[in-house]
Design a protein around this motif. Sequence first.
Motif, PDB file in Angstrom:
ATOM      1  N   TYR A 479      43.514  41.694  52.203  1.00 35.76           N
ATOM      2  CA  TYR A 479      44.286  40.822  51.217  1.00 35.76           C
ATOM      3  C   TYR A 479      45.878  41.336  51.522  1.00 35.76           C
ATOM      4  CZ  TYR A 479      40.243  39.169  48.575  1.00 35.76           C
ATOM      5  OH  TYR A 479      39.126  38.476  48.145  1.00 35.76           O
ATOM      6  N   GLY A 480      46.767  40.567  51.720  1.00 35.46           N
ATOM      7  CA  GLY A 480      48.123  40.890  51.683  1.00 35.46           C
ATOM      8  C   GLY A 480      48.414  40.848  50.254  1.00 35.46           C
ATOM      9  N   GLN A 481      49.639  41.437  50.131  1.00 34.11           N
ATOM     10  CA  GLN A 481      50.211  41.479  48.575  1.00 34.11           C
ATOM     11  C   GLN A 481      50.312  40.069  47.903  1.00 34.11           C
ATOM     12  OE1 GLN A 481      53.480  43.598  47.615  1.00 34.11           O
ATOM     13  NE2 GLN A 481      52.863  45.550  48.655  1.00 34.11           N
ATOM     14  N   VAL A 485      48.105  38.729  44.493  1.00 31.02           N
ATOM     15  CA  VAL A 485      48.530  38.265  43.367  1.00 31.02           C
ATOM     16  C   VAL A 485      47.917  36.877  43.085  1.00 31.02           C
ATOM     17  CG1 VAL A 485      50.798  37.453  42.501  1.00 31.02           C
ATOM     18  CG2 VAL A 485      50.722  39.213  43.664  1.00 31.02           C
ATOM     19  N   GLU A 486      47.706  36.097  44.074  1.00 31.56           N
ATOM     20  CA  GLU A 486      47.011  34.755  43.962  1.00 31.56           C
ATOM     21  C   GLU A 486      45.662  35.017  43.423  1.00 31.56           C
ATOM     22  OE1 GLU A 486      47.283  31.333  46.832  1.00 31.56           O
ATOM     23  OE2 GLU A 486      48.166  32.841  48.009  1.00 31.56           O
ATOM     24  N   LYS A 487      44.902  35.661  43.938  1.00 33.25           N
ATOM     25  CA  LYS A 487      43.410  36.205  43.692  1.00 33.25           C
ATOM     26  C   LYS A 487      43.524  36.555  42.251  1.00 33.25           C
ATOM     27  CE  LYS A 487      39.272  36.495  45.160  1.00 33.25           C
ATOM     28  NZ  LYS A 487      38.488  35.077  45.530  1.00 33.25           N
ATOM     29  N   MET A 488      44.203  37.656  41.935  1.00 36.76           N
ATOM     30  CA  MET A 488      44.101  38.177  40.377  1.00 36.76           C
ATOM     31  C   MET A 488      44.621  36.948  39.421  1.00 36.76           C
ATOM     32  SD  MET A 488      46.851  41.478  40.966  1.00 36.76           S
ATOM     33  CE  MET A 488      46.602  42.088  39.227  1.00 36.76           C
ATOM     34  N   GLY A 492      42.179  35.480  36.398  1.00 39.67           N
ATOM     35  CA  GLY A 492      42.863  35.794  35.043  1.00 39.67           C
ATOM     36  C   GLY A 492      43.202  37.197  35.055  1.00 39.67           C
ATOM     37  N   LEU A 493      43.527  37.880  36.081  1.00 38.54           N
ATOM     38  CA  LEU A 493      43.761  39.474  36.132  1.00 38.54           C
ATOM     39  C   LEU A 493      45.161  39.426  35.696  1.00 38.54           C
ATOM     40  CD1 LEU A 493      41.415  40.791  38.604  1.00 38.54           C
ATOM     41  CD2 LEU A 493      41.013  41.144  36.232  1.00 38.54           C
TER      42      LEU A 493
END
Length: 770
Positions: A479-481, A485-488, A492-493
């Motif tokens: 994962y890139g940054q 962020v998108e995944k988080m 809902g993280l």
Amino acid sequence: MELIVSEKYNAAERIAGILSKDSATREQVSGVTVFKWGGTYCMGLAGHVVEVDFPDEYNEWGSVSPASLIDAEVTKRASKPDIVAALNTLASEADRVVIATDYDREGELIGKEAYDLVRAVNDSAPVDRVRFSSLTGPEVRNAFEDPDEIDFDLAAAGEARQRIDLRWGASLTRFLTLASNQRGDGFVSVGRVQTPTLKLLVDREREIENFDPDDYWEIYADLGRTDEDDSFEAQYFYLNDQENEAERLWDEDAATAVYGDVDDASEATVERVDDRTRTDNPPIPFNTTEFIKAANAIGYDAKPAMNVAEDLYDDGYVTYPRTDNTVYPDDLDPRALLETLSEASPFEADAEALLDQESISPTAGETETTDHPPIHPTEDVPKKKALKGREWEIYELIVRRFFATLADAATWRKLRVDVDVAGHSLKANGSRLVKPGYHAVYPYYDTEETTIPAVTEGDALQIVESRLDEKQTRPPNRYGQSKLVEKMESLGLGTKSTRHNTIEKLYDRDYVTGNPPEPTELARKVVSATEEYGAHVASAEMTAQLEDDMTAIADGGTTLDEVTRSSREMLEDVFEDLQGARDEIGELLRTEIDESDSVGDCPECGEPLLPRQANSGSRFVGCNGYPDCEFTLPLPNKGRPHVLDELCDDHGLHHVKMIAGSKTFVFGCPRCQQRDAADTDDRVIGDCPECHASEGGELAIKRVHSGSRLVGCTRYPDCDYSLPLPRDGELEVTDDVCDDHDLPAVVIHQEDSSPWQLGCPICNYENYKS
DNA sequence: GCAAGGTC
């Protein structure tokens, strides 16, 4: 007197401007700037000005068991004392208070915290709540004409989060830290958001490591009519079992057979030409995640991108950068803003082109919120020269994204040609941007074209060349940054305000290194340990459930007490498992920490040497065999030690770097440093100009604890006269004595460069100052 | 020395 309380200084300034018709004046109250007009004061908080914590008696990690935090009282204390003091002063004199914090859950909680502070000094003044979703005249005036009440249930939902996060995070962090014998700042940090985020990275790393590549083959042919200049590439494809097109051949024999046919053939026949246009819609407005993604694509990490956007916001050039909203509010007039931008270099032409469009209708994303608009430029347009390079780059990105959301769609012409070669099918795809649309104002996307010549059905083409490529399937990428962020966000993280900070925290805690972030050994062990023994906190499910609970509290379906009680019961169960496995967990974490952080083997007992911090705060390298072995070496106290790969030839120890922001430096081998410090011990070079006459002080060359060198008075600390010396290089004291100061000239011998004639240390310092 | 959430 009436008091208005907003969430931040900037909002207070705007509200005061709107309600006072710009007549408000500034005033200092307890060191805080507030706004005043008529009988009204308006002040800004700084987000939360109180924070949850345990009572002081729980501060002692060694004497309080981590499990006791499960049932410990949670109190609130002022985290911004000056702002709390200003609020106290104004609230005690107020006849009415209006809470005007942000229109979201955290804003409701911040408002409720202000309410509690007001009530502590004033039990009679009515406290109202106003809500507006943008800081514009009509919205703000409307809200103040029709005030509402604080939603205590919504605030309680936020408070549940605070308490649960503190109890779980603090108790588990202490448990793992103590179990692994970590001291100083080398603690093992765990939390509802950071640990599942870290698990995303660790899970992906496991996938990459366990990946078992498969071989496959692809077949290509270059086709042309008359000459090679005209040729284009076509790829073999077939219909698989599911009747879908596939290009990969998984069987070597089959691949060789097809390739043999293609290679033997000299001609291809055009079977089908498909010519169609595709609409390429402009992107949605920037919320924080979309912004970070776009900034990432032009080379900015998440945190630096947000820092620049925050600076631009503070200067008034862009709207609030922390937002989930992807729908422009009704009160945004895109045409007016375009007109402003059309007068500002270098945006004139693009803004005018947009104004010339038949219609201007902004794109919209799926999320519409009530707190802030999507990020867009304001009417206050800076000159390019007024911004730093990075600021301008980000500002231009935001302006151009705004442009793109108003621009027409682009159109691509997609040409697909299918050919037959010896009974096999090959295809070629061409694309051409026929109408640039939004790409003309938003040049950040790839718009590369693939041209294939005009051919018609039945044409015969020559096979110029053919290829059989042997390939292997590849593991997924890290994962890139911005992906993270998108995944988080999708899980809902964290929030729009915290995700980039959480990623930064993973670096600070030595859980990840490099970019894209790669989890360290410690990270894997922490994730493994929490998965096994504290499962709930390692999973994004904890956040999902907390969200449900918070919604229920806000709706009145349950209460803060009920939710925190059941969360504590869960945490108790987790601790029952943990206590039984304490030694195992400690062993697991400890061995890994030793390997990744060890400076080398102890010369006295062979155990690993580790960077440590004493209770006094001073740093040193200590033996893991302590207390059986007491071998130590000194380290500088400035910064955090980081063990480098580089090894010392003399002692076989790793070099150590001290991380201290801009003062970061390589300390080198701790044993060499200790030896050099002893060698250079106080070589006297002259008299102290401050105190020789009165006290007999002399100047000597010293190496101080931090590893740096100086010329200082031998009477230190009674006399603190000192002159700087460079940190690196061998020092030579010459016989050349300075006429003015009666001190010898000094020469520094450095590797890879000619000697540095420093001269008399006093002359050198005076030159350096001027 | 602990979390996550605001904001500076």
